[in-house]
Design an enzyme around this catalytic site. Structure first.
Site, mmCIF file in Angstrom:
data_model
loop_
_atom_site.group_PDB
_atom_site.id
_atom_site.type_symbol
_atom_site.label_atom_id
_atom_site.label_comp_id
_atom_site.label_asym_id
_atom_site.label_seq_id
_atom_site.Cartn_x
_atom_site.Cartn_y
_atom_site.Cartn_z
ATOM 1 N N THR A 223 0.853 -1.188 0.000
ATOM 2 C CA THR A 223 0.000 0.000 0.000
ATOM 3 C C THR A 223 0.892 1.242 0.000
ATOM 4 O OG1 THR A 223 -0.181 -0.094 2.417
ATOM 5 C CG2 THR A 223 -1.912 -1.168 1.135
ATOM 6 N N ASP A 257 -5.986 -2.278 7.647
ATOM 7 C CA ASP A 257 -6.731 -3.498 7.977
ATOM 8 C C ASP A 257 -7.951 -3.647 7.069
ATOM 9 O OD1 ASP A 257 -4.905 -3.810 10.049
ATOM 10 O OD2 ASP A 257 -6.206 -2.870 11.525
#
Length: 328
Positions: A223, A257
């Site tokens: 990411t 998450d």
């Protein structure tokens, strides 16, 4: 697809500092640092990486198996997760320790300073995956998230020994871990998750180049914050997926998450990697728009509309048959 999510289960104590941490740092005095920040507010929320990911998967219509250790104070939290569709049959309750605590302050630049009390999490090393798998007809994928270090190693080694596909997601534990420990966690993983900083830290500590890591894992997902997500596989061009536009920025805690939850949901729906990353990015926007990691609410129509706006009608049409969000 039966997915087990192992890792921390905690409560989050989230505070906001209305200025910048950087303005209070004296570079020449970092070895003598002693700072106190007057914060605006305090939010106490449910959290922990494993619980956050499991909650996200359940909100997308799956029933993930949560695996971790908690204290006797977990009763209300367990009820919340089960009410939202999480299988808590893999959660061990300690007789001696409290559920873990994550204490985090976020400044006006979205920089964060945090501490983590492990508590009952240390007993996660006593959890064996095989009985849980046998009771559920097997495990298709085990995500091994930040947890008690010995638990992370035990789960990883059990996956290798039993032939369970696993996703390595050491995240916060990379800061303390040495090279040999990290190599044992990621070698042979079907998927390796990290953010951009953690990716560089992994290479630095293991001594492996990016290419060498790709030779040891199936797929590497990194990411990149506002720049989106990069997916790498050995011998193939990188896949770059942009972020979905958020309506507002409230709190970045738990965004990673949520991305993992959406990505894993896409895998369970047998979607391609690009689409998996898009689902993850879309879910992540819901978290950054709320304070707390499990405070967002999904509506099927709204999710599909926002997904279509971000990634196009064809992308939305592909995920639509799989999306079993209960709210309209």
């Amino acid at each position: 697809m039966q997915i087990a999510i192992t890792g921390s289960i905690a409560t989050d104590h989230l505070m906001t500092f209305p200025s910048r941490f950087a303005d209070s740092l004296v570079v020449e005095q970092l070895d003598k640092i002693s700072l106190s920040f007057l914060v605006d507010d305090l939010e106490i929320r449910r959290g922990g990486v494993a619980a956050n990911i499991a909650f996200g998967l359940a909100n997308l219509g799956l029933r993930p198996l949560l695996v971790g250790a908690v204290g006797a104070d977990f009763v209300d939290y367990r009820a919340w997760l089960e009410r939202h569709g999480v299988d808590c049959g893999g959660v061990r309750t300690s007789e001696l320790r409290h559920t873990a605590r994550f204490i985090c302050t976020t400044d006006s630049d979205q920089a964060q300073i945090a501490s983590f009390y492990a508590g009952a999490m240390s007993e996660a090393r006593d959890i064996e995956l095989t009985p849980l798998a046998q009771a559920r007809g097997g495990l298709d994928l085990v995500l091994i998230g930040a947890n008690d270090p010995e638990a992370m190693l035990r789960h990883t080694e059990e996956c290798r020994a039993r032939g369970y596909a696993f996703a390595a997601d050491p995240s916060q534990q990379l800061a303390f871990a040495d090279g040999p420990f990290i190599r044992r966690l990621i070698d042979g993983a079907t998927y390796l998750f990290s953010n951009e900083y953690e990716a560089h830290l992994t290479e630095q500590k293991t001594g492996w180049t990016a290419s060498e890591i790709l030779g040891r894992v199936g797929t590497r997902i990194t990411t990149l914050g506002a720049s989106g997500v990069r997916i790498d596989q050995l011998g193939q061009d990188a896949i770059l997926v942009p972020v979905a536009q958020e309506l507002r920025k409230a709190d970045p805690t738990g965004v990673g998450d949520a991305f993992r939850a959406g990505f894993l949901a896409g895998l369970s729906w047998d979607l391609g990697l690009t689409r998996c990353a898009q689902v993850g990015s879309m879910l992540a926007t819901y978290v950054i728009e709320t304070v707390g990691t499990q405070e967002y609410e999904l509506g099927r129509g709204g999710f599909l509309q926002r997904f279509s706006d971000a990634y196009g009608l064809d992308a939305a049409a592909e995920i639509e048959p799989h999306l079993t969000i209960s709210r309209v």
